[in-house]
Write a protein that holds these residues in place. Structure first.
Motif, short mmCIF file in Angstrom:
data_model
loop_
_atom_site.label_atom_id
_atom_site.label_comp_id
_atom_site.label_asym_id
_atom_site.label_seq_id
_atom_site.Cartn_x
_atom_site.Cartn_y
_atom_site.Cartn_z
N ASN A 60 84.33 13.44 31.71
CA ASN A 60 83.58 12.91 30.58
C ASN A 60 82.15 12.70 31.05
OD1 ASN A 60 82.84 11.59 28.21
ND2 ASN A 60 83.36 9.61 29.10
N PHE A 79 86.60 15.86 27.88
CA PHE A 79 85.96 15.59 26.60
C PHE A 79 84.51 16.01 26.77
CE2 PHE A 79 84.38 12.40 23.33
CZ PHE A 79 84.76 13.20 22.27
N LYS A 136 80.74 17.21 25.47
CA LYS A 136 79.81 17.09 24.34
C LYS A 136 78.49 17.75 24.72
CE LYS A 136 80.20 12.64 24.58
NZ LYS A 136 81.25 12.52 25.58
N ASN A 137 77.53 17.68 23.80
CA ASN A 137 76.18 18.19 24.06
C ASN A 137 76.22 19.56 24.73
OD1 ASN A 137 75.43 15.73 23.01
ND2 ASN A 137 75.51 14.77 25.02
N GLU A 158 77.37 20.25 27.83
CA GLU A 158 78.15 20.15 29.06
C GLU A 158 78.98 21.41 29.31
OE1 GLU A 158 78.56 15.37 28.35
OE2 GLU A 158 80.38 16.53 28.52
N ASP A 191 82.85 19.65 21.92
CA ASP A 191 81.96 19.33 20.81
C ASP A 191 80.55 19.82 21.17
OD1 ASP A 191 81.13 18.36 18.45
OD2 ASP A 191 81.57 16.25 18.84
N GLY A 192 79.64 19.72 20.23
CA GLY A 192 78.24 20.09 20.49
C GLY A 192 78.14 21.54 20.88
N ALA A 210 78.92 22.52 23.93
CA ALA A 210 79.60 22.51 25.21
C ALA A 210 80.47 23.75 25.39
CB ALA A 210 80.45 21.26 25.33
N SER A 249 82.90 21.53 16.98
CA SER A 249 81.65 21.96 16.37
C SER A 249 81.60 23.47 16.27
CB SER A 249 80.46 21.47 17.19
OG SER A 249 80.23 22.38 18.25
N CYS A 268 80.38 25.26 19.90
CA CYS A 268 81.06 25.14 21.19
C CYS A 268 81.95 26.35 21.46
CB CYS A 268 81.87 23.85 21.23
SG CYS A 268 83.12 23.76 19.97
#
Lengths: 480, 407
Positions: free
Chosen positions: B236, B263, B265-266, B268, B294-295, B297, B326, B329
């Motif tokens: 994370n 997990f 995001k952004n 990553e 998500d994002g 990533a 998203s 991703c």
């Protein structure tokens, strides 16, 4: 007990290994511009096609053979091959079946190919390709009447150049990869099918390929176009004589399905697999690709791969049209020293596209069987769905079974599912069958046929029987 | 390079590996194993990072866990402090890897093994820090290794080589926590773990709070008869991480369990690569991974189960699930099987999909707001893996940090 059965199985000879003794015309040995010009001239091709071939040849010079595959093979000497071989008394192409060389006719009779139309009750139209040229196409007249074009590709180049020009190389471009490019440069013959708008082709279309001459590569090219709302089911079968050297078969198959069209392509591949020491046999390096260009279109590949020393092919679908779907059903059986690296690619580009992959691999003896597949869901392919299942069965502890799936998902509304299992025939199942009075061999045959059933079901009737037999012949008794 | 070069065997191994690395260079997209790796880009853009030499470093005590445990604090790759509880003190040996080389200058080559992996070769050639940890008996308390990387290694690279030896008939939980304060760093950690007969090791890792960094972790685990290796990696808030593990089940009844949750995001990137070699009869492996992405990533899972011809009665299992939240991703998975024995049971499954709309509807119909409902589903999704952890204490620990993470 099991040893005996294995011995028996190994004794099974390749039934189609005979050589037909006919004179043939060959291009000079080797791969160069002159040979390509020779092929083009023999086929009386228009200028644009020769240019296209030469362009492919030029491109080929800067390419190298791929080497990422699992089965390795000795380097092929492309200069030692003949790229064109045709039966000698084959001039213009036969007008009717009576004009075919009786020797060739006999060959096909031996293979059980229904060239003789009168005797056929059920309708299967056959295009038979002997070495490099198409020798006979049956039911031509009947198909012509309803607007279906089913002929050899050389004939199509002469009679329907606009269609060939438009679609040739549109799915497998000139520059695709080494063997596809090689095929584009030297392809000799193959089938051409065009189904007009809204027509459901009333009979199965079928091609039978036969490599006869030695040191000959077979490079056929098949192009199938299903216009809007049409349907066609196409079958393909292959055999070759037994020879000590390895022969190359590098075909290209392109399928194009426009709006609401459906193409069903079935293959029963039984090229000579080499002897039990792994000597000889066909290198089956084939590029097959279909594009679902229009919306609601569908392409379905079914293959039963039992022959060839090395099978290396990935029949693929590009799902471009919205709501289009692709299917791939495969049985690959390898025995002795055979090797198979096969699978599919499903490229989801359009919305609501669906794909389904069922692959069954069975390896016995010293064979290696690999499933390699790609499911790629692109960013705009919303609501795409994929289901993949690949099962392997191992018979004996000298063989290998491998699974190499690639799954790329770039869309959050899409779903991919993949499952794979590898196992041997379960003792419980065997016990259950034997307890009910089946002998070992029958029990195994039953279980293996059950294992493959999902795929066998997909084959058209004519082929299903043959394929079922092939599965039994290839495996019966080889399990202990 | 520092003091260790005076051991001849080590310096020879280093030179050998440097040659391998120089011949190949950094991995690129053309290498099958590195096709989807985000590490490639990072390394391409940051070729000239200076190699950091670790000395005495400051310890960040804020990150210490408040349960009872043995502490090993490693700052920038070198041991700075150890604290053991009760009798555990006598059961643990820990030294720097240099010390280990000096005391055991035979058979060092197995710590430098490399199968054509350029980054492992680079690590073999350049590693100047690291530790040797030996566990001699059942431990009463878990060991926590705090890997801290402070701002001194900003814009630098660090190569670390560790060796963990679990003596026979021992049991231990090793918890590793990574914290990082840097902007742009490349950290390469190569850990060899030997699990001897009848031993059980549980290795839990938390990746978190790594800002603009790139971490490459390679673990090579050898498991002997009746021994068992369990690992869980929780990711994370990371940037670019590649977690690679190669497990050799060398003797019969060896088992390994690998669990992952991530997990992302952004922007990553997390990549997991697993290779399990079943090399003896009656071995078992189990992989279970779940990812929420998500994002923009990107998650990658490459898992391979290899079954040798003699490894009959192998049981291999692999399940990879991901949920994409998203539109930007990406999830790649490549679950591979390579099998040469016939009496085996091997299976793998992989799926990727969006959040289940029916579940969401069920919860919302019962008055739970959308955000909370989504959180609940995600939590449930990830907990399924965490529930598999055999150590109750850490199971609860990870369940609680998952809950916290989603708040």
């Amino acid at each position: 007990m099991s040893d005996n059965l294995i011995q028996e199985q190994i004794k099974q000879d390749y039934a189609y290994g005979f050589v037909t003794d006919i004179e043939s015309v060959r291009a000079p040995k080797g791969l160069n511009k002159e040979v390509i010009q020779f092929i083009s001239k023999q086929k009386k091709e228009p200028e644009w096609l020769l240019e296209w071939r030469l362009k492919a040849f030029e491109r080929l010079q800067s390419m190298t053979e791929p080497n990422w595959q699992k089965p390795q093979y000795p380097k092929i000497d492309y200069q030692a091959l003949y790229y064109y071989s045709a039966p000698k008394n084959f001039k213009e192409g036969p007008k009717s079946l009576d004009e075919i060389d009786p020797e060739i006719k006999k060959t096909y009779e031996k293979l059980g190919i229904p060239l003789n139309e009168q005797k056929r009750l059920a309708g299967v139209a056959v295009d038979a390709v002997f070495d490099s040229v198409s020798v006979a196409t049956t039911f031509k007249k009947k198909l012509e009447d309803i607007g279906v074009i089913f002929c050899s590709i050389s004939e199509a180049v002469q009679k329907h150049p606009e269609l060939v020009k438009k679609y040739l190389g549109s799915v497998i471009p000139l520059t695709d990869h080494y063997f596809a490019t090689l095929n584009s440069a030297v392809f000799t013959d193959g089938s051409f099918v065009y189904i007009p708008e809204g027509l459901r082709c009333p009979m199965e279309l079928s091609t039978y390929f036969r490599i006869n001459a030695s040191n000959t590569g077979q490079f056929e090219r098949t192009l199938i176009i299903a216009d809007k709302g049409s349907y066609v089911s196409y079958l393909e079968g292959c055999t070759a004589p037994m020879r000590d050297e390895n022969q190359l078969h590098a075909a290209n198959v392109e399928l194009i399905a426009l709006d609401d069209a459906e193409i069903k392509y079935s293959t029963v591949q039984n090229w000579y697999p080499g002897d039990k020491e792994g000597k000889g046999g066909i290198y089956n390096f084939v590029t097959k690709r279909g594009i679902c260009k229009g919306k609601n279109s569908k392409i379905s590949w079914t293959q039963v791969e039992t022959g060839s020393a090395i099978t290396w092919k990935y029949p693929s679908c590009i799902l471009q049209g919205d709501n289009s779907s692709g299917e791939f059903y495969s049985i690959a059986i390898t025995n002795n020293y055979q090797k198979a690296d096969t699978g599919t690619k499903m490229i989801h580009l359009g919305k609501n596209t669906k794909s389904r992959i069922i692959s069954k691999g069975i390896s016995a003896g010293h064979a290696d069987n690999t499933y390699r597949g790609l499911v790629s869901i692109h960013q705009k392919a919303s609501n795409a769905k994929n289901y993949t299942q690949c099962d392997s069965l191992l018979v004996g502890n000298l063989c290998g079974a491998h699974t190499v799936p690639y799954i790329d998902n770039k869309n959050s509304t899409s779903t991919t599912e993949h499952e794979a299992t590898t196992s041997k025939i379960s003792e419980e199942q065997l016990f259950y069958c034997k307890q009910r009075g089946l002998n070992q061999e029958e029990a195994i045959s039953l279980i293996v046929n059950g294992f493959c059933k999902e795929v066998l079901q997909q084959l058209p009737m004519e082929f299903a029987v043959e394929a079922q037999k092939l599965v039994s012949i290839s495996l019966e008794g080889s399990v202990g | 390079m520092n003091t260790i070069t005076d051991i001849r065997e080590v310096s020879e191994l280093r030179t050998l590996n440097l040659d391998i690395f120089n011949k190949h260079g950094y991995p690129t997209k053309k290498d099958e194993d590195w096709k989807q790796s985000a590490l490639n880009n990072f390394l391409e853009n940051n070729k000239q990072l200076e190699i950091y030499k670790t000395n005495n470093e400051l310890i960040n005590e804020k990150v210490f866990e408040n349960f009872k445990h043995n502490k090993i604090i490693i700052v920038n790759g070198l041991i700075q402090k150890t604290e053991f509880e009760g009798k555990d003190k006598d059961k643990i040996t820990i030294t720097s890897i240099d010390e280990f080389y000096k005391n055991n200058n035979k058979n060092l080559s197995k710590l430098f093994s490399n199968k054509k992996n350029p980054l492992v070769a680079a690590n073999n050639a350049l590693a100047t820090s690291g530790f040797f940890l030996e566990i001699k008996d059942n431990l009463d308390f878990p060991i926590t290794i705090y890997h801290q990387y402070n701002s001194k290694i900003d814009q630098k690279q660090i190569h670390q080589k560790n060796y963990i030896l679990i003596n026979k008939n021992s049991k231990a939980s090793i918890f590793e926590k990574f914290t990082n304060e840097n902007k742009k760093t490349f950290i390469s950690i190569n850990t060899n773990i030997d699990v001897q007969k009848n031993s059980h090791i549980k290795n839990y890792v938390v990746n978190s709070n790594n800002t603009e960094n790139c971490i490459y972790r390679f673990k090579k685990v050898n498991v002997e008869t009746s021994a068992n290796y369990e690992s869980f990696i929780f990711s994370n808030i990371i940037k670019t991480i590649r977690d690679e593990v190669e497990v050799n089940l060398n003797e019969s009844l060896a088992e390994c369990y690998l669990y992952y949750t991530q997990f992302l995001k952004n922007n990553e990137d997390h990549e997991i690569k697993v290779r399990i070699n079943h090399l003896a009869e009656n071995t078992k492996s189990y992989q279970f991974s779940k990812s929420i992405i998500d994002g923009t990533a990107k998650g990658v899972y490459q898992g391979k189960i290899f079954v040798d011809q003699i490894a009959q009665k192998t049981n291999g299992y692999q399940l990879i699930k991901s949920v994409l939240l998203s539109d930007q991703c990406i999830f790649h998975s490549k679950p591979e099987l390579e099998i040469y024995a016939d009496d085996v049971k091997c299976s793998h499954g992989s799926s990727s999909t969006s959040l289940n709309k029916d579940e969401l509807f069920y919860l919302m119909a019962r008055g739970i707001p959308e955000n909370q409902a989504k959180r609940l589903i995600v939590q449930g999704f990830l907990s399924e893996v965490i529930e598999k952890i055999s150590d109750d204490h850490f199971k609860n620990y990870f369940l609680s940090i998952t809950e916290e993470m989603l708040k």
